[in-house]
Structures are given as C-alpha cells and as structure tokens.
Design a protein around this motif. Sequence first.
Motif, mmCIF file in Angstrom:
data_model
loop_
_atom_site.group_PDB
_atom_site.id
_atom_site.type_symbol
_atom_site.label_atom_id
_atom_site.label_comp_id
_atom_site.label_asym_id
_atom_site.label_seq_id
_atom_site.Cartn_x
_atom_site.Cartn_y
_atom_site.Cartn_z
ATOM 1 N N ARG A 276 0.808 -1.229 0.000
ATOM 2 C CA ARG A 276 0.000 0.000 0.000
ATOM 3 C C ARG A 276 0.836 1.272 0.000
ATOM 4 N N HIS A 277 2.119 1.133 -0.022
ATOM 5 C CA HIS A 277 3.031 2.282 -0.159
ATOM 6 C C HIS A 277 2.753 3.371 0.877
ATOM 7 N N HIS A 278 2.775 2.934 2.141
ATOM 8 C CA HIS A 278 2.680 3.834 3.297
ATOM 9 C C HIS A 278 1.353 4.585 3.378
ATOM 10 N N ILE A 279 0.304 4.010 2.822
ATOM 11 C CA ILE A 279 -1.034 4.562 3.043
ATOM 12 C C ILE A 279 -1.462 4.156 4.445
ATOM 13 N N ASP A 280 -1.780 5.130 5.282
ATOM 14 C CA ASP A 280 -2.100 4.875 6.688
ATOM 15 C C ASP A 280 -3.544 4.422 6.882
ATOM 16 N N TYR A 281 -4.464 5.096 6.202
ATOM 17 C CA TYR A 281 -5.881 4.727 6.303
ATOM 18 C C TYR A 281 -6.316 4.162 4.967
ATOM 19 N N TRP A 282 -6.676 2.888 4.967
ATOM 20 C CA TRP A 282 -7.025 2.174 3.730
ATOM 21 C C TRP A 282 -8.458 1.698 3.812
ATOM 22 N N TYR A 283 -9.240 2.021 2.785
ATOM 23 C CA TYR A 283 -10.597 1.492 2.670
ATOM 24 C C TYR A 283 -10.849 1.292 1.180
ATOM 25 N N GLY A 284 -10.481 0.120 0.671
ATOM 26 C CA GLY A 284 -10.492 -0.016 -0.768
ATOM 27 C C GLY A 284 -10.674 -1.424 -1.273
ATOM 28 N N TYR A 285 -10.487 -1.532 -2.557
ATOM 29 C CA TYR A 285 -10.590 -2.792 -3.287
ATOM 30 C C TYR A 285 -9.776 -2.625 -4.558
ATOM 31 N N ASN A 286 -9.619 -3.691 -5.296
ATOM 32 C CA ASN A 286 -8.808 -3.614 -6.508
ATOM 33 C C ASN A 286 -9.659 -3.226 -7.724
ATOM 34 N N ALA A 287 -10.573 -4.095 -8.127
ATOM 35 C CA ALA A 287 -11.458 -3.807 -9.255
ATOM 36 C C ALA A 287 -12.718 -4.643 -9.080
ATOM 37 N N TYR A 288 -13.785 -4.003 -8.635
ATOM 38 C CA TYR A 288 -15.045 -4.679 -8.351
ATOM 39 C C TYR A 288 -16.154 -3.745 -8.791
ATOM 40 N N ASP A 289 -16.973 -4.173 -9.767
ATOM 41 C CA ASP A 289 -17.828 -3.231 -10.483
ATOM 42 C C ASP A 289 -19.309 -3.308 -10.156
ATOM 43 N N ASP A 290 -19.683 -3.870 -9.036
ATOM 44 C CA ASP A 290 -21.079 -3.805 -8.631
ATOM 45 C C ASP A 290 -21.269 -2.525 -7.824
ATOM 46 N N HIS A 291 -21.552 -1.431 -8.511
ATOM 47 C CA HIS A 291 -21.588 -0.122 -7.868
ATOM 48 C C HIS A 291 -22.696 0.002 -6.824
ATOM 49 N N LEU A 292 -23.737 -0.809 -6.956
ATOM 50 C CA LEU A 292 -24.850 -0.730 -6.014
ATOM 51 C C LEU A 292 -24.696 -1.682 -4.835
ATOM 52 N N ARG A 293 -23.727 -2.573 -4.899
ATOM 53 C CA ARG A 293 -23.383 -3.414 -3.744
ATOM 54 C C ARG A 293 -21.861 -3.601 -3.735
ATOM 55 N N PRO A 294 -21.136 -2.530 -3.459
ATOM 56 C CA PRO A 294 -19.675 -2.578 -3.523
ATOM 57 C C PRO A 294 -19.082 -3.404 -2.386
ATOM 58 N N ARG A 295 -17.816 -3.746 -2.562
ATOM 59 C CA ARG A 295 -17.099 -4.555 -1.569
ATOM 60 C C ARG A 295 -15.777 -3.880 -1.225
ATOM 61 N N TYR A 296 -15.402 -3.953 0.056
ATOM 62 C CA TYR A 296 -14.199 -3.266 0.520
ATOM 63 C C TYR A 296 -13.440 -4.112 1.543
#
Length: 494
Positions: free
Chosen positions: A177-197
């Motif tokens: 994550r290259h020194h990212i302190d606060y992470w809330y993410g995903y790589n590539a997930y395209d269900d915009h109405l039920r996203p995943r993190y």
Amino acid sequence: MKTRLSRREWLAGTSLLAASTLLPRVRSAPSTSATPAASTARAPNLLFFFPDQMRRQAMGFVGEDPALTPHIDRFSREGLYLPRATSTFPVCSPWRGMMMTGRFPCATGITNNCNSTRPTVYLHRDEDCVTDVLHRAGYHIGYIGKWHLTHPHAPYIPQDIREDDVKWDEFTPKADRHHIDYWYGYNAYDDHLRPRYWDNNAPRDGYHYVNEWSPEHETDLGIRYLENAGGAMRDPAKPFALWMSLNPPHPPYAKVPARLRERYQGHSWRDLLQRKNVRLEGIGANARDAVLDYFAAVTGVDEQFGRVLATLDRLNLADDTIVVFTSDHGDMMGSQGLMSKPYPYEEAFSIPLIIRWPGRLAAGRTDDLLFGTPDLMPTLLGLMGQRTQIPRQVQGTDYADLLLGRPGPKRPDSAFYLDSTDGGHRGVRTHRHTYVTGLGANGEARVRLFDNENDRYQLHNLAEKEPALAAELDRATQEWLHRIGDPWPANARA
C-alpha cells in the motif's frame, strides 16, 4: 406535476448555457506577473478526487456534453483548469501506475490492466510512489475506493458480476500500500450498487459488502476522515493527503440510483448524444442505451464532490488544502462508433483536471499546458513543498512553478500517447494536432492525423494529405520513445 421541456429549453437550462462561464478565462502565457501568496507555516493538505472513466467534455462548464455538474462548474471558477490535460495511456491500471510513480508504463511494467491473465502487471513494492514521499515528509495518508494496481492470484476470492474467467478483484496487503495509513479499498469490483471493501486491518478473507451506491458510501467515509472526530481517523497533528477513487461513471452504466436518472427524465439519447462524431453502429450502438445512465452517474459524482467541498468549508480546511479533480481517462460513448477508453480520440484521451489552492493558484484561470499523466506526481510534490524529494527515477515533469505563475520549466510542445491495443499505438497531442501510428485491427499499418482546431470531432484523417506534418509529428513521437526508453517494437509501427 413534471412537464417535459423542449430540447431547446433543456439545453438552455443545463450545462451548454454554463459555457458562458468560460468567457472570463484567458489563456495563461508563461508570464511571471502572478505573485503567489506567502507560504503558510504548515504544509498544505491534499485531497485528490478522481472518478473513473469521466471524460473532460462531461463537465458542464466546458459546454460540450449536456451533463449536470453544478459543483464541478463552481469549482472550475475557484481553481485552475487545464483543458489540455491528457490520459497518457487511457486505461485504468497504467494511468494509476503513472499517477503513483511519475513513471511511464515501460518503466514500471504496468503496461495494461491488472488482472489474473497478467501475473507480472502490478505496482511493485520497490517503486517510490507519491505516497511514500509524503510519508517521509510527515503526512498522514488516506486512500478510499478503487485501487486496481494489485495482481489477482489463486485461490481467487469471489468476483463481481462479470461472466468471463478473468479475475479482477484482489486484496492489497499492507506491504503493497506504499505507506497509506488509512485504507478502505478494493482492486477492481464493479457492482456499484453493492460494492465490496477491505478496511484498514482486514485480512484477505475479511472483505465486506455495502448496500449503497459506491460513490455515496465512499464520500461518507471521506467526510469522516476529514472530520476526524476524536482523532479516530488520522493524526490531527499531521497534514493529510487523501485519495478518493470513485468507480462510476465506469461501467456497468446501469448500476446507478434511480434518483439520478430522474435528473434527466423526459430526455432521450438524441438529447444527450450531441457530438457530431457519434455513430450508433457496432459497439457504438450501445451508447443509445448507456448515455443517460452515464450522465446520471456523472451528476452523482458531482453531487458527492460537492459534499466533500462543503465539508472542507465547514471544517475551515479549504484554504489549507490543495484539491485536485481529475479522472484516469474518458469514455467514447458512441463517438467514432466506439465505447470505452483505449483510444487516442479526444473523448477518451482528454481528461478533466482542475486544481484549487486558495491564495496560491489564481482562481478561474485556464492554462493550456500540455500536461501528461506522469506529470501529476512530481507537480503535486512540487506544489506541496517536496520538490527536493522527488525521486530521481521520476520521468514526469514538475510544473508547479508554471501553475503558480512563476518562471519554470520549458512548456512542452506535445503530450505523449500510448496504448497496447492491436500491437500498440504511439503518438503525440500538440496544441492543435493529434498524431498516432500503429497497426489496425487486421494488422495493417495505420496512421491518424487530426487537426483538432478545424476538426474538433476528428472526422477527417489528414495523414495522406499532410505527409510533411505527419513526418514532423512522427519525429516528435520518436523523441518521446527515446526519452522514456519505450521499447515499442518497430514492426508495430506504420
């Protein structure tokens, strides 16, 4: 009771009328007349807000697409607009790799989208990224949303709604994550109405789903990060750098809340697809069904951006925060009979880029600097007082002084273009022309040359009529290849 507006009334009431906001703008010459305000004692914060696949023409104030973007329009009057900003490689992962490292795909190895078919394509741990530099400078760093720089590997986690065998989503370990302190993410997930993190400390199998449109949910988290109640989200003693990476208006276009479609209610694709190069044939025919949802998502992104800007105002952070609004690439949306992005045409290659820093960057200014993706990283570091910390291997240019109205590096004569389709294409965008050479889908040599001043929709290929100009721009392309060490094979060129 809602009434149906005529097409003329619709256009007058939307963003085409907002084109008048461009009238006070003037092209910025490399003048030294602007005097930046005195530097603040504390290093500036950074908020880098970037939706995926939003074309420059979809910003209402530009006056090209009838998109409703009142918050972006206001932001353009408060910031510095770069209408010649380009997506050097208009595909998600290559753009993100350049944004993070300031280096071209041939240097990082991120030569296409990260997925399970490309095990060597990902952001390596030994890259010195913009977040690494800011970490060393004492910043608290947050990242919310789509990452798309990690390689999916077996055993694969559950994937999204795509029906093919290619895997896209993956957990990103802390070491990547290259020194990212606060992470809330995903790589590539395209269900915009039920996203995943994955949140900050979740393990690979610790992802969670949210039953909410992803831009709205991510903006909620971004606002919480900015508010930082009780110091729970970040160290309040440190300046912050927050990346907000929204997936829409990226496909699937239909994954958009109904309330946003209602903003365009009563208007057909004929009202919305106004560009003279739209051809509803082949894959371009999909634009007929997609365009309303695309603009609805753009309007939703604008709405969330407005919430972030309002939060900065409410918390008295606006004056101390550099805000960047941009996108990784555009969307053809039927232009040239195409959809999506990996093309040298303006609808995909030309991207939004507005930067606001009150008191330092002149408000409401337009600068026609030919700005490429690798320039983002060093320019941001230059603006944030970290010029001496820009890694030596960075290939982009720090244009901070030019943006601040000071003497700076020589303005470029061209911006570089590349993609990997059909064996690859390379070329340049000058202030007036676009030149691209490579192979066509059937393996034939293909050269495209457009006069963007007299042919704004790129309908007339001048390559055969203007051989001297084509040769001149081919030399400029070769100079770029040599400068960045791009080993593009000779047999892929015309």
